[in-house]
Design a protein around this motif. Structure first.
Motif, PDB file in Angstrom:
ATOM      1  N   SER A 118       0.821  -1.298   0.114  1.00 33.00           N
ATOM      2  CA  SER A 118      -0.183  -0.142  -0.129  1.00 33.00           C
ATOM      3  C   SER A 118       0.768   1.212  -0.092  1.00 33.00           C
ATOM      4  O   SER A 118       1.910   1.454   0.878  1.00 33.00           O
ATOM      5  CB  SER A 118      -0.795  -0.162   1.170  1.00 33.00           C
ATOM      6  N   ALA A 119       0.697   2.227  -0.957  1.00 33.51           N
ATOM      7  CA  ALA A 119       1.172   3.376  -1.087  1.00 33.51           C
ATOM      8  C   ALA A 119       0.497   4.499  -1.635  1.00 33.51           C
ATOM      9  O   ALA A 119       0.258   4.717  -2.629  1.00 33.51           O
ATOM     10  CB  ALA A 119       2.534   3.368  -1.969  1.00 33.51           C
ATOM     11  N   ASP A 120      -0.463   4.937  -0.715  1.00 34.42           N
ATOM     12  CA  ASP A 120      -1.696   5.993  -0.924  1.00 34.42           C
ATOM     13  C   ASP A 120      -1.136   7.427  -1.432  1.00 34.42           C
ATOM     14  O   ASP A 120      -1.944   8.203  -1.936  1.00 34.42           O
ATOM     15  CB  ASP A 120      -2.774   6.164   0.057  1.00 34.42           C
ATOM     16  N   SER A 121       0.191   7.578  -1.579  1.00 31.55           N
ATOM     17  CA  SER A 121       0.748   8.707  -2.135  1.00 31.55           C
ATOM     18  C   SER A 121       2.297   8.493  -2.419  1.00 31.55           C
ATOM     19  O   SER A 121       2.787   7.832  -1.562  1.00 31.55           O
ATOM     20  CB  SER A 121       0.608  10.008  -1.209  1.00 31.55           C
ATOM     21  N   LEU A 122       2.862   9.275  -3.091  1.00 28.31           N
ATOM     22  CA  LEU A 122       4.164   9.133  -3.288  1.00 28.31           C
ATOM     23  C   LEU A 122       4.775  10.431  -2.825  1.00 28.31           C
ATOM     24  O   LEU A 122       6.142  10.760  -3.040  1.00 28.31           O
ATOM     25  CB  LEU A 122       4.418   9.352  -4.955  1.00 28.31           C
ATOM     26  N   ASP A 123       4.042  11.395  -2.414  1.00 30.43           N
ATOM     27  CA  ASP A 123       4.450  12.449  -1.423  1.00 30.43           C
ATOM     28  C   ASP A 123       4.405  12.205   0.218  1.00 30.43           C
ATOM     29  O   ASP A 123       3.513  11.671   0.517  1.00 30.43           O
ATOM     30  CB  ASP A 123       3.710  13.787  -1.915  1.00 30.43           C
ATOM     31  N   SER A 124       5.635  12.172   0.740  1.00 33.63           N
ATOM     32  CA  SER A 124       5.664  11.753   2.226  1.00 33.63           C
ATOM     33  C   SER A 124       4.803  12.579   3.160  1.00 33.63           C
ATOM     34  O   SER A 124       4.385  11.826   3.988  1.00 33.63           O
ATOM     35  CB  SER A 124       7.214  12.125   2.439  1.00 33.63           C
ATOM     36  N   ARG A 125       4.460  13.760   2.801  1.00 27.96           N
ATOM     37  CA  ARG A 125       3.733  14.605   3.739  1.00 27.96           C
ATOM     38  C   ARG A 125       2.353  14.124   3.476  1.00 27.96           C
ATOM     39  O   ARG A 125       1.527  13.944   4.610  1.00 27.96           O
ATOM     40  CB  ARG A 125       3.769  16.036   3.429  1.00 27.96           C
ATOM     41  N   GLN A 171       1.877  11.704 -11.324  1.00 26.93           N
ATOM     42  CA  GLN A 171       2.845  11.783 -10.517  1.00 26.93           C
ATOM     43  C   GLN A 171       3.244  10.215 -10.641  1.00 26.93           C
ATOM     44  O   GLN A 171       4.324   9.621 -10.508  1.00 26.93           O
ATOM     45  CB  GLN A 171       2.868  12.379  -9.344  1.00 26.93           C
ATOM     46  N   TYR A 172       2.070   9.411 -10.213  1.00 23.91           N
ATOM     47  CA  TYR A 172       2.443   8.079 -10.142  1.00 23.91           C
ATOM     48  C   TYR A 172       2.503   7.367 -11.607  1.00 23.91           C
ATOM     49  O   TYR A 172       3.535   6.482 -11.553  1.00 23.91           O
ATOM     50  CB  TYR A 172       0.752   7.363  -9.905  1.00 23.91           C
ATOM     51  N   LEU A 173       2.075   7.979 -12.809  1.00 21.71           N
ATOM     52  CA  LEU A 173       2.610   7.459 -14.097  1.00 21.71           C
ATOM     53  C   LEU A 173       3.956   7.809 -14.286  1.00 21.71           C
ATOM     54  O   LEU A 173       4.483   6.992 -14.674  1.00 21.71           O
ATOM     55  CB  LEU A 173       1.359   8.307 -15.122  1.00 21.71           C
ATOM     56  N   ALA A 174       4.301   9.077 -13.818  1.00 24.91           N
ATOM     57  CA  ALA A 174       5.720   9.123 -14.007  1.00 24.91           C
ATOM     58  C   ALA A 174       6.584   8.351 -13.285  1.00 24.91           C
ATOM     59  O   ALA A 174       7.853   8.126 -13.941  1.00 24.91           O
ATOM     60  CB  ALA A 174       6.031  10.771 -13.792  1.00 24.91           C
ATOM     61  N   TRP A 175       6.218   7.680 -11.994  1.00 24.97           N
ATOM     62  CA  TRP A 175       7.053   7.191 -11.356  1.00 24.97           C
ATOM     63  C   TRP A 175       7.207   5.795 -11.939  1.00 24.97           C
ATOM     64  O   TRP A 175       8.306   5.094 -11.700  1.00 24.97           O
ATOM     65  CB  TRP A 175       6.363   6.969 -10.013  1.00 24.97           C
ATOM     66  N   ILE A 176       6.221   5.100 -12.637  1.00 26.59           N
ATOM     67  CA  ILE A 176       6.308   3.810 -13.015  1.00 26.59           C
ATOM     68  C   ILE A 176       6.891   3.852 -14.552  1.00 26.59           C
ATOM     69  O   ILE A 176       7.125   2.740 -15.243  1.00 26.59           O
ATOM     70  CB  ILE A 176       4.976   3.119 -13.191  1.00 26.59           C
ATOM     71  N   LYS A 177       7.032   5.170 -15.148  1.00 27.41           N
ATOM     72  CA  LYS A 177       7.686   5.112 -16.384  1.00 27.41           C
ATOM     73  C   LYS A 177       9.029   4.247 -16.482  1.00 27.41           C
ATOM     74  O   LYS A 177       9.024   3.679 -17.580  1.00 27.41           O
ATOM     75  CB  LYS A 177       7.796   6.437 -16.892  1.00 27.41           C
ATOM     76  N   GLU A 178       9.773   4.385 -15.526  1.00 23.11           N
ATOM     77  CA  GLU A 178      11.076   3.867 -15.684  1.00 23.11           C
ATOM     78  C   GLU A 178      11.332   2.833 -14.635  1.00 23.11           C
ATOM     79  O   GLU A 178      12.445   2.191 -14.475  1.00 23.11           O
ATOM     80  CB  GLU A 178      12.207   4.903 -15.441  1.00 23.11           C
ATOM     81  N   ARG A 179      10.142   2.035 -13.909  1.00 21.93           N
ATOM     82  CA  ARG A 179      10.140   1.324 -12.979  1.00 21.93           C
ATOM     83  C   ARG A 179       9.255  -0.002 -13.516  1.00 21.93           C
ATOM     84  O   ARG A 179       8.211   0.284 -13.715  1.00 21.93           O
ATOM     85  CB  ARG A 179       9.732   1.835 -11.734  1.00 21.93           C
ATOM     86  N   GLU A 180       9.666  -1.003 -13.311  1.00 22.02           N
ATOM     87  CA  GLU A 180       9.013  -2.246 -13.474  1.00 22.02           C
ATOM     88  C   GLU A 180       8.203  -2.619 -12.377  1.00 22.02           C
ATOM     89  O   GLU A 180       8.218  -3.818 -11.865  1.00 22.02           O
ATOM     90  CB  GLU A 180       9.707  -3.476 -14.012  1.00 22.02           C
TER      91      GLU A 180
END
Length: 323
Positions: A118-125, A171-180
């Motif tokens: 579970s990661a309901d945000s990629l922003d720590s705050r 932001q999520y889409l950008a994060w998985i662009k280079e991650r499998e």
């Protein structure tokens, strides 16, 4: 193989091993876990009887859930007993990831083959606002370690919340662009304790689906052991995206999963009424009796949930059965 009166076959078990959770997610347990109820969760011996019975009935995939399964000190042993049971092809884990980095090596060695975090945000705050914990960096480090170990099926779950993370889609889409890694957006579901929160934060997953299709994403064909997500890929992205949309048409038509509570109750639907107690057979190490009890219960499985009519059954919060 287990089947119901509607021709659906069941090869996927979601097995809760605790209803305790150490997070305070605003959509599930905003006030934290209630410790007033019994915590006599299924023992390792009872779990072994349960898994052997389901395997005998044709179950091939087991997903360990909570609450938070990482709170159980014997989680590594539970993974191992599932993996070592003849007939079980895949052992998966759904976790909030609080101790993932510390334990993923042992879990992988025990036989873990799929991981949902579970990661309901990629922003720590914002993550801390939603979950009540400053754990995001540690969780992401755990996911990275899982990738290094070669766990192929790694997914990140995020519950869509209109007032919180809905604006972070790009932001999520950008994060998985280079991650499998697969990101899975889960449509917020109404449960017994979140009715007001649901009205304020529900987002239709279909809005995300239409956005994806309009931007070059293509829908994948489901594997037979897959869960309810509709999955999408893009030729320019290493990662993929999934949508779990319980309010979509025919969501229950392809149902292939059953649920067990941490105290030995079989639940035919996340949004059904109270579960069916099969613990007496588990305690007695009666595999055949367990099989018979499960098969008898299948006669009561209904065609669909009634979420569209605001009927949520006995589910007070998602920690009860791991969602």
């Amino acid at each position: 193989m287990l089947s119901d009166n509607f021709g659906r076959q069941f090869e996927y078990l979601r097995l809760s091993i605790t209803d305790a959770c150490n997070f305070r997610c605003n959509y599930c347990l905003p006030d934290g876990y209630d410790c007033d109820s019994s915590r006599e969760f299924l023992s390792l011996a009872e779990l072994q009887t349960l898994v052997q019975a389901f395997a005998k009935l044709g179950m091939k995939k087991i997903r360990l859930t909570g609450g938070e399964p990482g709170l159980r000190k014997d989680l590594t042993d539970i993974i191992a007993l599932c993996k070592q049971t003849p007939g079980i092809e895949q052992v998966a884990l759904t976790t909030n990831g609080f101790n993932l980095k510390r334990n993923i090596d042992a879990w992988h060695q025990a036989g873990l083959s799929a991981l949902n975090v579970s990661a309901d945000s990629l922003d720590s705050r914002l993550f801390a606002t939603i979950t009540g914990h400053q754990k995001l960096e540690n969780i992401l480090a755990g996911i990275e370690r899982a990738q290094q170990l070669g766990i192929e099926r790694i997914k990140m779950n995020a519950v869509l919340l209109k007032q919180f993370n809905y604006h972070q889609l790009e932001q999520y889409l950008a994060w998985i662009k280079e991650r499998e890694v697969t990101i899975r957006f889960i449509e917020l579901m109404e449960i017994g304790d979140n009715k007001a929160f649901f009205r304020e934060n529900h987002v239709s997953g279909d809005l995300i689906k239409q956005h994806l299709l309009a931007n070059g994403w293509q829908q994948k064909i489901k594997h037979k052991l897959a869960g309810p997500a509709q999955e999408f890929y893009h030729p320019e992205f290493k990662g993929e995206l999934g949508l779990i949309m319980p309010y979509s048409k025919d969501f229950c038509h392809s149902c292939n999963r059953l649920r067990m509570s941490a105290k030995g109750q079989l639940h035919l639907c996340l949004f059904g009424d109270n579960g069916i107690d099969i613990r007496p057979w588990l305690t007695a190490n009666d595999i055949n009796g367990t099989c018979e009890a499960i098969q008898a219960a299948m006669e009561n499985k209904v065609a669909t949930h009634l979420l569209h009519d605001n009927i949520v059954g006995s589910t007070k919060n998602l920690a009860m059965l791991g969602g």
